[in-house]
Scaffold this active site. Structure first.
Site, PDB file in Angstrom:
ATOM      1  N   HIS A 130       0.750  -1.633  -0.068  1.00 28.28           N
ATOM      2  CA  HIS A 130      -0.003   0.230   0.148  1.00 28.28           C
ATOM      3  C   HIS A 130       0.888   1.295  -0.019  1.00 28.28           C
ATOM      4  O   HIS A 130       0.590   2.053  -0.678  1.00 28.28           O
ATOM      5  CB  HIS A 130      -1.025  -0.274   1.328  1.00 28.28           C
ATOM      6  CG  HIS A 130      -1.694   1.730   1.236  1.00 28.28           C
ATOM      7  ND1 HIS A 130      -2.746   1.920  -0.232  1.00 28.28           N
ATOM      8  CD2 HIS A 130      -1.648   1.959   2.071  1.00 28.28           C
ATOM      9  CE1 HIS A 130      -3.094   2.591   0.474  1.00 28.28           C
ATOM     10  NE2 HIS A 130      -2.887   3.395   2.182  1.00 28.28           N
TER      11      HIS A 130
ATOM     12  N   SER B  49      -3.978   0.275  -4.582  1.00 30.32           N
ATOM     13  CA  SER B  49      -3.001  -0.805  -4.370  1.00 30.32           C
ATOM     14  C   SER B  49      -3.781  -1.999  -3.862  1.00 30.32           C
ATOM     15  O   SER B  49      -3.258  -2.905  -3.068  1.00 30.32           O
ATOM     16  CB  SER B  49      -2.030  -0.585  -2.951  1.00 30.32           C
ATOM     17  OG  SER B  49      -3.385  -0.260  -2.010  1.00 30.32           O
TER      18      SER B  49
ATOM     19  N   HIS C 127       0.859   5.126  -1.513  1.00 29.67           N
ATOM     20  CA  HIS C 127       1.521   6.659  -1.473  1.00 29.67           C
ATOM     21  C   HIS C 127       2.806   6.503  -2.505  1.00 29.67           C
ATOM     22  O   HIS C 127       2.768   8.047  -2.775  1.00 29.67           O
ATOM     23  CB  HIS C 127       1.473   6.755  -0.409  1.00 29.67           C
ATOM     24  CG  HIS C 127       0.308   6.448   0.535  1.00 29.67           C
ATOM     25  ND1 HIS C 127      -0.638   7.316   0.572  1.00 29.67           N
ATOM     26  CD2 HIS C 127      -0.330   5.594   1.041  1.00 29.67           C
ATOM     27  CE1 HIS C 127      -1.131   7.068   0.795  1.00 29.67           C
ATOM     28  NE2 HIS C 127      -1.759   6.193   1.667  1.00 29.67           N
TER      29      HIS C 127
ATOM     30  N   GLU D 284      -7.179   8.527  -0.318  1.00 33.91           N
ATOM     31  CA  GLU D 284      -7.440   7.565  -0.341  1.00 33.91           C
ATOM     32  C   GLU D 284      -8.163   6.546  -1.251  1.00 33.91           C
ATOM     33  O   GLU D 284      -7.866   6.107  -1.137  1.00 33.91           O
ATOM     34  CB  GLU D 284      -7.525   7.007   0.934  1.00 33.91           C
ATOM     35  CG  GLU D 284      -6.663   7.540   1.965  1.00 33.91           C
ATOM     36  CD  GLU D 284      -5.083   6.194   2.088  1.00 33.91           C
ATOM     37  OE1 GLU D 284      -5.140   5.384   1.681  1.00 33.91           O
ATOM     38  OE2 GLU D 284      -4.295   6.675   3.026  1.00 33.91           O
TER      39      GLU D 284
END
Ligand code: FE2
Length: 295
Positions: free
Chosen positions: A175, A240, A180, A221
């Site tokens: 993730h 992700s 990110h 997110e």
């Protein structure tokens, strides 16, 4: 935490679940020991728990400015990455926005091994100035978000339990890097992350922090947008997770409206039933920027 029954991925994240106790002035607020919930896939696996502690120690020992230590991933852990990456690569081509795909190309992740934070950091830093710094995995939301103001993204380095390669109840290295890391190599998204951090620094109340956390959740997110009429993802929690990417088309789509987001609750343990969709990447950037500079 609820584990899905169909083998797909769910994700809870920084903004909801990173409690911490402080240890000393340097690491204050950044690190703590690893604690797994009883329903965590690795809870009964002594070897996995030992690995988690071993990798967490890298974050515990890290001091800002130090070279980022490589995590000594095992062959089993690299195999987990291979499984995840095999599912994610085609999902990205179908569901990711153009800006993400462009940044992803610059990352050039290998198919066979987990990228090291150090390698990803070198590329991200050259593009947006953001630094990825290792942490044990438990960081208070305010600490996590405020670091963004200084261009620092606090990253975990462990990988999820091998028994559930497409499921993680907490943010792992996949993730952090695929979500990110890549988005921070996109200058517009990196700028928004910095602005979130600055807004959180100005937020003096728990309510104000909660509001910004919510906006972060539904945009950085789990944000989606329209691109040539098609639904595409720019949110790290979606990008992700092959399961989340497939499922996003089942979500109720609402127009990106920051005020509406601030009133919308979310449950990180299930697929997101409501997503906020921007008219375009540029519209998303403009709307969020306008909101964050005055928050
Ligand atoms: Fe995240």
């Amino acid at each position: 935490m609820t584990k899905p029954t169909d083998g797909t991925t769910l994700l809870s994240d920084h903004v909801d679940a990173r409690p911490v106790t402080t240890t000393d002035e340097v690491t204050a607020g950044r690190n703590d020991i690893v604690q797994l919930d009883p329903d965590h896939p690795g809870f009964r696996d002594a070897q996995y728990r030992a690995r988690r502690n071993q990798i967490a120690q890298l974050g515990m020992n890290y001091r800002p400015g130090d070279p980022i230590p490589d995590a000594p991933y095992t062959d089993d852990e690299h195999r987990v990455w291979q499984t995840i990456w095999k599912a994610l690569r085609p999902a990205h081509q179908r569901h990711a926005c153009a800006q993400y795909l462009e940044a992803l190309q610059r990352m050039n992740f290998a198919d066979e091994r987990i990228p090291q934070l150090r390698e990803v950091n070198e590329k991200v830093q050259a593009i947006s100035g953001f630094r990825l710094e290792p942490v044990a995995g438990l960081v208070q939301p305010r600490v996590f978000l405020e670091n963004l103001a200084d261009g620092v993204f606090l990253c975990t380095q462990y990988i999820r339990h091998h028994s559930t390669p497409l499921y993680t109840p907490e943010p792992d290295v996949v993730h952090e890097i695929v979500g990110h890391g890549v988005t921070l190599a996109c200058p517009e998204l990196a700028e928004l992350n910095r602005l979130f951090g600055k807004a959180v620094k100005r937020a003096s109340t728990a309510d104000a922090l909660e509001t910004l956390s919510r906006v972060y959740w539904f945009t950085i997110e789990f944000g989606v947008l329209r691109e040539d009429g098609q639904l595409k993802a720019y949110g790290t929690g979606l990008l992700s997770s092959a399961g989340e990417l497939e499922e996003m088309r089942q979500a109720e789509l609402r127009p990106l409206d920051i005020l509406a987001i601030t009133r919308q609750n979310y449950d990180p343990t299930h697929f997101q039933p409501v997503l906020f969709c921007a008219e375009s990447f540029a519209a998303m950037h403009e709307q969020l920027r306008a909101y964050l500079v005055v928050s």
